[in-house]
Design a protein around this motif. Structure first.
Motif, PDB file in Angstrom:
ATOM      1  N   THR A   1       1.370  -1.037   0.261  1.00 16.36           N
ATOM      2  CA  THR A   1      -0.103  -0.019   0.043  1.00 16.36           C
ATOM      3  C   THR A   1       0.917   1.132   0.146  1.00 16.36           C
ATOM      4  OG1 THR A   1      -1.873  -1.508   1.093  1.00 16.36           O
ATOM      5  CG2 THR A   1      -1.873   1.308   1.224  1.00 16.36           C
ATOM      6  N   GLN A   2       1.689   1.264   0.681  1.00 20.70           N
ATOM      7  CA  GLN A   2       2.895   2.415   0.213  1.00 20.70           C
ATOM      8  C   GLN A   2       3.951   2.605  -0.562  1.00 20.70           C
ATOM      9  OE1 GLN A   2       5.709   1.498   3.655  1.00 20.70           O
ATOM     10  NE2 GLN A   2       4.306   1.951   5.431  1.00 20.70           N
ATOM     11  N   ILE A   3       3.560   1.368  -1.746  1.00 15.59           N
ATOM     12  CA  ILE A   3       4.154   1.942  -2.808  1.00 15.59           C
ATOM     13  C   ILE A   3       2.953   2.846  -3.558  1.00 15.59           C
ATOM     14  CG2 ILE A   3       4.542   0.953  -4.881  1.00 15.59           C
ATOM     15  CD1 ILE A   3       5.318  -1.750  -3.485  1.00 15.59           C
ATOM     16  N   GLY A   4       1.982   3.041  -2.928  1.00 17.59           N
ATOM     17  CA  GLY A   4       0.883   3.793  -3.779  1.00 17.59           C
ATOM     18  C   GLY A   4       0.492   3.501  -5.799  1.00 17.59           C
ATOM     19  N   LEU A   5       0.603   2.080  -5.928  1.00 15.16           N
ATOM     20  CA  LEU A   5      -0.024   1.498  -7.200  1.00 15.16           C
ATOM     21  C   LEU A   5      -1.215   2.343  -6.956  1.00 15.16           C
ATOM     22  CD1 LEU A   5       1.668  -2.700  -6.387  1.00 15.16           C
ATOM     23  CD2 LEU A   5       2.515  -0.258  -7.900  1.00 15.16           C
ATOM     24  N   THR A   6      -1.139   2.357  -8.739  1.00  9.65           N
ATOM     25  CA  THR A   6      -2.431   2.641  -9.488  1.00  9.65           C
ATOM     26  C   THR A   6      -2.812   0.893 -10.504  1.00  9.65           C
ATOM     27  OG1 THR A   6      -1.052   3.602 -11.341  1.00  9.65           O
ATOM     28  CG2 THR A   6      -2.084   5.378  -9.840  1.00  9.65           C
ATOM     29  N   LYS A   7      -4.358   1.204 -10.713  1.00 12.48           N
ATOM     30  CA  LYS A   7      -4.193   0.210 -11.918  1.00 12.48           C
ATOM     31  C   LYS A   7      -3.255  -0.104 -12.617  1.00 12.48           C
ATOM     32  CE  LYS A   7      -8.351  -1.769 -13.266  1.00 12.48           C
ATOM     33  NZ  LYS A   7     -10.541  -1.947 -13.457  1.00 12.48           N
ATOM     34  N   THR A   8      -2.707   1.297 -12.849  1.00  7.43           N
ATOM     35  CA  THR A   8      -1.421   1.260 -14.970  1.00  7.43           C
ATOM     36  C   THR A   8      -0.835   0.542 -14.044  1.00  7.43           C
ATOM     37  OG1 THR A   8      -2.767   2.967 -14.976  1.00  7.43           O
ATOM     38  CG2 THR A   8      -1.234   2.424 -16.402  1.00  7.43           C
TER      39      THR A   8
ATOM     40  N   ALA B   1       0.814  -3.165 -15.517  1.00  8.34           N
ATOM     41  CA  ALA B   1       2.446  -2.838 -15.679  1.00  8.34           C
ATOM     42  C   ALA B   1       3.467  -3.821 -14.503  1.00  8.34           C
ATOM     43  CB  ALA B   1       3.339  -1.936 -15.213  1.00  8.34           C
ATOM     44  N   VAL B   2       2.747  -4.366 -13.864  1.00 11.48           N
ATOM     45  CA  VAL B   2       3.315  -5.182 -12.678  1.00 11.48           C
ATOM     46  C   VAL B   2       3.061  -6.600 -13.117  1.00 11.48           C
ATOM     47  CG1 VAL B   2       3.573  -6.481 -10.456  1.00 11.48           C
ATOM     48  CG2 VAL B   2       3.741  -3.593 -10.588  1.00 11.48           C
ATOM     49  N   GLN B   3       2.068  -6.709 -13.832  1.00  5.37           N
ATOM     50  CA  GLN B   3       1.287  -8.225 -14.238  1.00  5.37           C
ATOM     51  C   GLN B   3       2.214  -8.394 -15.061  1.00  5.37           C
ATOM     52  OE1 GLN B   3      -2.387  -7.009 -13.885  1.00  5.37           O
ATOM     53  NE2 GLN B   3      -2.914  -8.243 -11.650  1.00  5.37           N
TER      54      GLN B   3
ATOM     55  N   THR C   1       0.098 -14.043 -15.822  1.00  3.06           N
ATOM     56  CA  THR C   1      -0.926 -13.636 -14.747  1.00  3.06           C
ATOM     57  C   THR C   1      -1.385 -12.645 -15.979  1.00  3.06           C
ATOM     58  OG1 THR C   1      -1.687 -12.249 -12.700  1.00  3.06           O
ATOM     59  CG2 THR C   1       0.760 -12.069 -14.063  1.00  3.06           C
ATOM     60  N   ARG C   2      -2.987 -12.565 -15.444  1.00  3.47           N
ATOM     61  CA  ARG C   2      -3.613 -11.839 -16.485  1.00  3.47           C
ATOM     62  C   ARG C   2      -4.144 -10.301 -15.907  1.00  3.47           C
ATOM     63  NH1 ARG C   2      -8.020 -14.041 -14.874  1.00  3.47           N
ATOM     64  NH2 ARG C   2      -8.529 -12.641 -13.483  1.00  3.47           N
ATOM     65  N   PRO C   3      -3.676  -9.928 -17.034  1.00  4.88           N
ATOM     66  CA  PRO C   3      -3.467  -8.068 -16.330  1.00  4.88           C
ATOM     67  C   PRO C   3      -4.324  -7.089 -16.651  1.00  4.88           C
ATOM     68  CG  PRO C   3      -2.543  -7.868 -19.056  1.00  4.88           C
ATOM     69  CD  PRO C   3      -2.494  -9.989 -18.616  1.00  4.88           C
ATOM     70  N   ASN C   4      -5.045  -7.092 -15.286  1.00  6.21           N
ATOM     71  CA  ASN C   4      -6.592  -6.939 -15.157  1.00  6.21           C
ATOM     72  C   ASN C   4      -6.200  -5.349 -14.009  1.00  6.21           C
ATOM     73  OD1 ASN C   4      -6.220  -8.168 -12.497  1.00  6.21           O
ATOM     74  ND2 ASN C   4      -7.960  -9.413 -13.409  1.00  6.21           N
ATOM     75  N   GLY C   5      -5.535  -5.464 -13.513  1.00  3.66           N
ATOM     76  CA  GLY C   5      -4.913  -4.123 -12.629  1.00  3.66           C
ATOM     77  C   GLY C   5      -5.918  -4.421 -11.406  1.00  3.66           C
ATOM     78  N   THR C   6      -6.109  -5.702 -11.147  1.00  2.00           N
ATOM     79  CA  THR C   6      -6.479  -6.103  -9.692  1.00  2.00           C
ATOM     80  C   THR C   6      -5.181  -7.471  -8.813  1.00  2.00           C
ATOM     81  OG1 THR C   6      -8.212  -7.847 -10.390  1.00  2.00           O
ATOM     82  CG2 THR C   6      -8.853  -5.030  -9.722  1.00  2.00           C
TER      83      THR C   6
END
Length: 164
Positions: free
Chosen positions: A55-62, A66-68, A78-83
């Motif tokens: 949570t401290q990183i502050g990952l947005t859906k975008t 990108a991580v996925q 993994t499926r890049p769905n933002g969750t």
């Protein structure tokens, strides 16, 4: 008049010499070190990644997408769905295990940087491989077929006539 201007200029320089003490510094200067994945690994070993660190990183859906995508580029499908669902958490755990991190399925800031840098390198090598494969395909297409054969024959004939 010129002598007066010169004298005033010299006096101004001499008077202001005490204000600015220029010269070499005897105190050591500190330089910032570049980000090193090995250092990031050491920092991450000191603290396990959990929901709070992620949570401290502050990952947005975008950024989550990108991580996925990065995980997929590195072979952790993994499926890049933002969750970050169960599939993504499992892929993160496998990536962490491969890298020697505690396999928590959550990221911290250091792991995020290492993951994104590795994904960027993988993407760059993928682009280079596609470019070289594409250039081979175009070259083979342009030289083949009846048009290529006729063009090659014409080149030899015309080149022979004009001495080229």
């Amino acid at each position: 008049m010129r002598a007066l201007i010169l004298a005033m200029s010299i006096l101004t320089v001499v008077a202001s010499a005490g204000v600015a003490n220029a010269g070499l510094s005897s105190s050591p200067r500190t330089a910032t070190a570049p980000a090193d994945p090995a250092t990031a690994t050491q920092d991450a070993d000191q603290q396990d990644a959990n929901q709070q660190t992620e949570t401290q990183i502050g990952l947005t859906k975008t950024k989550r997408r990108a991580v996925q995508r990065g995980l997929t580029r590195l072979g952790f499908d993994t499926r890049p769905n933002g969750t970050f669902d169960d599939q993504t958490r499992a892929a993160l755990s496998r990536w962490q295990q491969e890298r020697g991190y505690p396999a928590t399925g959550f990221l911290d800031a250091a792991q995020y940087k290492v993951l994104m840098a590795a994904a960027k390198e993988a993407a760059k090598s993928d682009r280079q491989a596609r470019r070289s494969a594409g250039s081979r395909t175009r070259q083979s297409r342009s030289a083949g077929g009846p048009i290529g054969a006729i063009g090659g024959a014409m080149h030899r004939v015309v080149g022979g006539i004009f001495g080229r």
